[in-house]
Structure formats: C-alpha cells, structure tokens
Design a protein around this motif. Structure first.
Motif, PDB file in Angstrom:
ATOM      1  N   GLU A  50      47.726  -1.277  35.257  1.00 30.61           N
ATOM      2  CA  GLU A  50      47.956  -2.671  35.615  1.00 30.61           C
ATOM      3  C   GLU A  50      46.676  -3.251  36.213  1.00 30.61           C
ATOM      4  N   PRO A  51      46.251  -4.461  35.802  1.00 31.45           N
ATOM      5  CA  PRO A  51      45.078  -5.076  36.414  1.00 31.45           C
ATOM      6  C   PRO A  51      45.204  -5.117  37.939  1.00 31.45           C
ATOM      7  N   GLY A  52      44.122  -4.750  38.612  1.00 31.55           N
ATOM      8  CA  GLY A  52      44.119  -4.710  40.070  1.00 31.55           C
ATOM      9  C   GLY A  52      44.423  -3.345  40.638  1.00 31.55           C
ATOM     10  N   GLN A  53      45.010  -2.476  39.837  1.00 31.26           N
ATOM     11  CA  GLN A  53      45.314  -1.118  40.268  1.00 31.26           C
ATOM     12  C   GLN A  53      44.011  -0.358  40.518  1.00 31.26           C
ATOM     13  N   VAL A  54      43.956   0.434  41.590  1.00 32.36           N
ATOM     14  CA  VAL A  54      42.741   1.173  41.936  1.00 32.36           C
ATOM     15  C   VAL A  54      42.898   2.628  41.511  1.00 32.36           C
ATOM     16  N   LEU A  55      41.892   3.145  40.841  1.00 29.31           N
ATOM     17  CA  LEU A  55      41.907   4.515  40.337  1.00 29.31           C
ATOM     18  C   LEU A  55      40.796   5.341  40.969  1.00 29.31           C
ATOM     19  N   VAL A  56      41.103   6.610  41.201  1.00 25.44           N
ATOM     20  CA  VAL A  56      40.083   7.607  41.530  1.00 25.44           C
ATOM     21  C   VAL A  56      39.802   8.379  40.245  1.00 25.44           C
ATOM     22  N   ILE A  57      38.559   8.325  39.782  1.00 24.57           N
ATOM     23  CA  ILE A  57      38.202   8.940  38.502  1.00 24.57           C
ATOM     24  C   ILE A  57      37.217  10.079  38.737  1.00 24.57           C
ATOM     25  N   PRO A  58      37.649  11.327  38.527  1.00 23.08           N
ATOM     26  CA  PRO A  58      36.740  12.458  38.729  1.00 23.08           C
ATOM     27  C   PRO A  58      35.789  12.618  37.545  1.00 23.08           C
ATOM     28  N   LYS A  59      34.496  12.687  37.830  1.00 29.07           N
ATOM     29  CA  LYS A  59      33.533  12.938  36.764  1.00 29.07           C
ATOM     30  C   LYS A  59      33.612  14.408  36.354  1.00 29.07           C
ATOM     31  N   THR A  60      33.417  14.665  35.074  1.00 34.73           N
ATOM     32  CA  THR A  60      33.571  16.026  34.552  1.00 34.73           C
ATOM     33  C   THR A  60      32.518  16.963  35.111  1.00 34.73           C
ATOM     34  N   ILE A  61      31.272  16.523  35.142  1.00 37.79           N
ATOM     35  CA  ILE A  61      30.178  17.361  35.626  1.00 37.79           C
ATOM     36  C   ILE A  61      29.523  16.658  36.805  1.00 37.79           C
ATOM     37  N   ALA A  62      29.567  17.302  37.959  1.00 41.40           N
ATOM     38  CA  ALA A  62      28.938  16.756  39.161  1.00 41.40           C
ATOM     39  C   ALA A  62      28.763  17.879  40.168  1.00 41.40           C
ATOM     40  N   THR A  63      27.681  17.803  40.931  1.00 40.75           N
ATOM     41  CA  THR A  63      27.384  18.874  41.881  1.00 40.75           C
ATOM     42  C   THR A  63      27.523  18.438  43.333  1.00 40.75           C
ATOM     43  N   GLU A  64      27.565  17.138  43.576  1.00 38.35           N
ATOM     44  CA  GLU A  64      27.608  16.627  44.937  1.00 38.35           C
ATOM     45  C   GLU A  64      29.008  16.137  45.286  1.00 38.35           C
ATOM     46  N   ILE A  65      29.307  16.134  46.602  1.00 41.14           N
ATOM     47  CA  ILE A  65      30.531  15.480  47.068  1.00 41.14           C
ATOM     48  C   ILE A  65      30.172  14.027  47.341  1.00 41.14           C
ATOM     49  N   GLU A  66      30.371  13.186  46.347  1.00 39.53           N
ATOM     50  CA  GLU A  66      30.013  11.772  46.463  1.00 39.53           C
ATOM     51  C   GLU A  66      31.072  10.912  45.809  1.00 39.53           C
ATOM     52  N   ASN A  67      31.360   9.783  46.440  1.00 40.57           N
ATOM     53  CA  ASN A  67      32.286   8.808  45.879  1.00 40.57           C
ATOM     54  C   ASN A  67      31.564   7.480  45.726  1.00 40.57           C
ATOM     55  N   TYR A  68      31.696   6.882  44.544  1.00 42.71           N
ATOM     56  CA  TYR A  68      31.044   5.611  44.274  1.00 42.71           C
ATOM     57  C   TYR A  68      32.095   4.559  43.944  1.00 42.71           C
ATOM     58  N   TYR A  69      32.021   3.439  44.661  1.00 42.67           N
ATOM     59  CA  TYR A  69      32.916   2.316  44.422  1.00 42.67           C
ATOM     60  C   TYR A  69      32.259   1.367  43.429  1.00 42.67           C
ATOM     61  N   VAL A  70      33.014   0.948  42.415  1.00 41.81           N
ATOM     62  CA  VAL A  70      32.511   0.003  41.422  1.00 41.81           C
ATOM     63  C   VAL A  70      32.814  -1.418  41.911  1.00 41.81           C
ATOM     64  N   VAL A  71      31.766  -2.166  42.195  1.00 37.33           N
ATOM     65  CA  VAL A  71      31.905  -3.506  42.760  1.00 37.33           C
ATOM     66  C   VAL A  71      32.611  -4.438  41.780  1.00 37.33           C
ATOM     67  N   GLN A  72      33.554  -5.219  42.318  1.00 33.87           N
ATOM     68  CA  GLN A  72      34.264  -6.235  41.548  1.00 33.87           C
ATOM     69  C   GLN A  72      33.702  -7.611  41.875  1.00 33.87           C
ATOM     70  N   TYR A  73      33.864  -8.536  40.946  1.00 39.38           N
ATOM     71  CA  TYR A  73      33.399  -9.893  41.183  1.00 39.38           C
ATOM     72  C   TYR A  73      34.077 -10.448  42.443  1.00 39.38           C
ATOM     73  N   GLY A  74      33.267 -10.959  43.365  1.00 34.00           N
ATOM     74  CA  GLY A  74      33.789 -11.544  44.598  1.00 34.00           C
ATOM     75  C   GLY A  74      33.797 -10.598  45.778  1.00 34.00           C
ATOM     76  N   ASP A  75      33.573  -9.303  45.550  1.00 30.23           N
ATOM     77  CA  ASP A  75      33.497  -8.355  46.665  1.00 30.23           C
ATOM     78  C   ASP A  75      32.345  -8.702  47.595  1.00 30.23           C
TER      79      ASP A  75
END
Length: 269
Positions: A50-75
């Motif tokens: 649903e539009p507006g729903q927030v997802l946590v998407i795990p990358k398949t290959i990654a070595t660091e414990i890092e979370n990146y937020y994807v900026v939305q228009y108006g943030d």
C-alpha cells in the motif's frame, strides 16, 4: 536476542511499487522482504503493498550493520530526527552526503542511527523495550506505517527498527543496546567533541564500576562529526547481569559531564 546483521534499506512504498521491483532495486530477495515486513495474512494480502507503507529491506550481500533511509519528497531533517529519535544536528553531521540540512533530495539514502531486531517467538514490545532500554513509544514511532507492528501483537520473524541512544554530539553504534558484552568488547560511534576526546565508563546495576573512566579520540576533531573506536577493558568483574555503558565528553571550562549517552548492556553469565 536476534540482531539482524548487514545493511537494510528503509523504503516508503510509492504507487506502482511491487515486491519484485524493490527486490531488484535494492539487491534483495522477495522472500526476505515478505518475511521481514509480514507481507502475508493477517497483515496484508500476500505480496500486497500500500502506498505510504514502510518496509525494511535486507540487502543480500552486506558486511556492515547499517540502515539507510530513502528520502521521500517533502521530508525534512527535523521530521526524520523526531521520527527516529535522533538529534537533528547529529543526523546531518554523520551523513556527508547531506550538503545542506535545509534541503534533502528525494531518493537520497541517509545513514540512520539504528539497528534491526528480528522478533523471536514469545517476544512483546514490552520485553524488547526492557531488554534494550529503548522506550516502547520510541520503537513504535520509528516503525510508523508498518502494519505488522503494533503495541499489542508482534509476530516471529518481523524485523523492527530500533533507534540508537544518542545526544547532540555523540551516538554509540557498538555495543548495541540489549546485547551481551565482555572484556575487550568493541566501542564504536560518531562524536563531535573538544579535541576529539570521547570518555566512557561501564557500571553494573549494583553501581559497581566495571570499567573506570577511560578515553578514546575521534579520527578528526570538532567541528566535524567523526568516528571513534576502542576496546572496552574491564577493571573488575560485574556483580549483576545488567549494566550500563556511559559515553560522554567533559566541559573544557569546569570538567562537568556533557552529551551523556547511556546504553543498556548485559554481561555474560
């Protein structure tokens, strides 16, 4: 306590998004996205977004414990800082891609001081909060618009965004809140302090000082935020299973403690 290692993308669903498209876009897997976000009954129809729903998407290959937020228009920095319980200056300062804190580019990915916890059987938000020391309200606000997460019910396998403790000038990345630590554990974070000095000590729930005040330094001094790294050496054995890591600076004028960050930790039994 299951901490999800690796890199995660926090994406807000837009019209036309599909699980297949997002898996391709963020180098993830369909099943991983479905499981992490409860994209199945009773929360959703299978794979339905649903539009507006927030997802946590795990990358398949990654070595660091890092979370990146994807900026939305108006943030704005202020809105994101409030939502994810981080000081605005710190959020801007640890993201070198933010050149003007008054303007964020849509689709820009910014580092978010947080970690991902995977719900275990029998978990409740109350016991996750008690374990980590992060208030329930803070956890719920960080997971706003995630239908599979509520104060009353959470299900095994769902991945929850948990903000990290921070002050205006310090954030601790490791150790993570609620985790067990031992002699020689890694201390890591970002700080903006006088001459780059970062102080810390470790106490247990009986107020026994496990690690006397020690210090490390950031890679670069103020006015920039910079990384610090050290090993926490125990000066005496803990007398209780619960402890607190205190990370801070001291005033150059009177030596008083400033920018105190408190991280709830546990000791090996």
């Amino acid at each position: 306590m299951t901490i999800r290692r690796g890199t995660h993308i926090i994406h807000t669903v837009r019209p036309g998004d599909s699980v297949f498209y997002l898996a391709q876009r963020y180098d993830s897997e369909i099943d991983a996205i479905v499981e992490a976000n409860g994209l199945y009954p009773p929360f959703n129809e299978l794979y339905m977004l649903e539009p507006g729903q927030v997802l946590v998407i795990p990358k398949t290959i990654a070595t660091e414990i890092e979370n990146y937020y994807v900026v939305q228009y108006g943030d704005t920095i202020g809105q994101l800082a409030n939502r994810f319980n981080v000081e605005p200056e710190l959020l801007s300062g640890i993201n070198r891609t933010i050149h003007n804190p008054d303007y964020l580019d849509a689709n820009q990915q910014i580092l978010l001081p947080s970690f991902i916890y995977e719900v275990e059987r029998g978990d409740t938000l109350a016991n996750i909060s008690q374990r980590t020391g992060i208030p329930i309200e803070t956890i719920l606000r960080a997971n706003f618009n995630r239908p599979a997460i509520s104060e009353d019910v959470i299900y095994e396998g769902i991945q929850i965004i948990i903000p990290l403790p921070n002050s205006e000038n310090i954030v601790v990345l490791l150790p993570l809140p609620g985790t067990e630590i031992h002699d020689g554990a890694t201390l890591e974070g970002f700080a903006r302090t006088f001459e780059g000095n970062v102080l810390y000590r470790l106490v247990d729930a009986n107020n026994t000082v496990v690690t006397e005040e020690s210090f490390t330094t950031t890679r670069y001094g103020a006015p920039s935020y910079s990384q610090f790294l050290d090993q926490i050496e125990f000066d005496r054995e803990p007398t209780s299973p619960l402890g607190e890591l205190q990370v801070y600076s001291r005033s150059a004028q009177d030596g008083s403690i400033q920018d105190l960050v408190q991280v709830r930790v546990w000791f090996n039994s």
